[in-house]
Design a protein around this motif. Sequence first.
Motif, short mmCIF file in Angstrom:
data_model
loop_
_atom_site.label_atom_id
_atom_site.label_comp_id
_atom_site.label_asym_id
_atom_site.label_seq_id
_atom_site.Cartn_x
_atom_site.Cartn_y
_atom_site.Cartn_z
N TRP A 249 0.83 -1.20 0.00
CA TRP A 249 0.00 0.00 0.00
C TRP A 249 0.87 1.25 0.00
CZ3 TRP A 249 -0.85 4.52 2.41
CH2 TRP A 249 -2.02 5.20 2.08
N GLU A 250 1.90 1.26 0.84
CA GLU A 250 2.81 2.41 0.93
C GLU A 250 3.48 2.66 -0.42
OE1 GLU A 250 5.09 5.37 3.17
OE2 GLU A 250 3.50 4.07 3.94
N PHE A 251 3.96 1.61 -1.07
CA PHE A 251 4.59 1.75 -2.38
C PHE A 251 3.60 2.31 -3.40
CE2 PHE A 251 5.80 0.04 -6.55
CZ PHE A 251 7.08 0.57 -6.66
N ALA A 252 2.38 1.77 -3.42
CA ALA A 252 1.36 2.24 -4.36
C ALA A 252 0.97 3.68 -4.07
CB ALA A 252 0.13 1.35 -4.28
N ASN B 54 7.88 7.54 -5.19
CA ASN B 54 8.42 8.81 -4.73
C ASN B 54 8.80 8.69 -3.26
OD1 ASN B 54 8.74 11.52 -3.95
ND2 ASN B 54 7.07 12.21 -5.26
N ASP B 55 9.91 9.29 -2.86
CA ASP B 55 10.34 9.27 -1.45
C ASP B 55 9.87 10.48 -0.67
OD1 ASP B 55 11.63 6.82 -1.55
OD2 ASP B 55 13.54 7.71 -2.18
N ASP B 56 9.18 11.40 -1.33
CA ASP B 56 8.67 12.60 -0.67
C ASP B 56 7.50 12.23 0.25
OD1 ASP B 56 10.50 14.33 -1.86
OD2 ASP B 56 9.23 14.63 -3.61
N PRO B 57 7.06 13.15 1.08
CA PRO B 57 5.93 12.86 1.99
C PRO B 57 4.64 12.47 1.27
CG PRO B 57 7.04 14.88 2.67
CD PRO B 57 7.63 14.47 1.35
N TYR B 58 4.44 12.98 0.07
CA TYR B 58 3.24 12.69 -0.71
C TYR B 58 3.63 12.21 -2.10
CZ TYR B 58 1.49 15.79 2.92
OH TYR B 58 1.20 16.37 4.11
N GLY C 223 4.79 15.05 -4.20
CA GLY C 223 5.93 15.86 -3.76
C GLY C 223 5.87 16.25 -2.29
N LYS C 224 6.50 17.38 -1.99
CA LYS C 224 6.61 17.83 -0.61
C LYS C 224 5.59 18.91 -0.24
CE LYS C 224 11.52 16.90 -0.51
NZ LYS C 224 12.87 17.44 -0.50
N ASN C 225 4.96 19.51 -1.23
CA ASN C 225 4.07 20.64 -1.00
C ASN C 225 2.67 20.19 -0.57
OD1 ASN C 225 2.58 22.97 -1.05
ND2 ASN C 225 3.28 23.64 -3.06
N ALA C 226 2.41 20.25 0.73
CA ALA C 226 1.11 19.80 1.26
C ALA C 226 -0.05 20.63 0.71
CB ALA C 226 1.13 19.86 2.78
N ARG C 227 0.21 21.83 0.22
CA ARG C 227 -0.86 22.66 -0.33
C ARG C 227 -1.49 22.06 -1.58
NH1 ARG C 227 2.37 28.01 -0.37
NH2 ARG C 227 3.57 27.39 1.42
#
Length: 117
Positions: free
Chosen positions: A60-63, A68-72, A75-79
Motif C-alpha cells: 500500500w505504501e509503495f502504491a 516517490n520518497d517525498d511525503p506525498y 511531492g513535498k508541497n502539502a498545499r
Amino acid sequence: QNEVTVAEYKRCVKRGKCEKSGPRYADFSRPRQPINGVSWFEARAYCQVHGKHLPTEAEWEFACRAGNDDPYSFGKNARKMNEYGWFKKNSNGQIQKVRWKKPNAFGIYDMHGNVAE
C-alpha cells in the motif's frame, strides 16, 4: 480499476459472491461512492472473487507513494493535497465519488483521504 464502489460491491452481492450484511455505513443511493464499512474478511473475500489480494502495508505504501520518497506522491508541497485527496476541509464532511481528484504517478486514484481505515 483500483477502487471498489458501492455499485461494484452490490454487483458482487447480487452474484452471491459477497456478504450482503457487510457494508454498515455505505450510502447505497450513491453508487459511485467508495464502499466502506466492510470487515477485513469481507474485503478479502471481494478481492479473492476478483483474483486479487488485499495489499500488505508495504504494498500500500509503495502504491500510495508511486515510487516517490517525498511525503506525498505529488511531492513535498502539502498545499497540493486539495488536487489529490479529500479531507475535512474540502469534503464537506462527506465521502466523495471516486476519481474526482488527480491520480498519482502510477495512475492510482484516491490514495489520500476520502475514506479512513
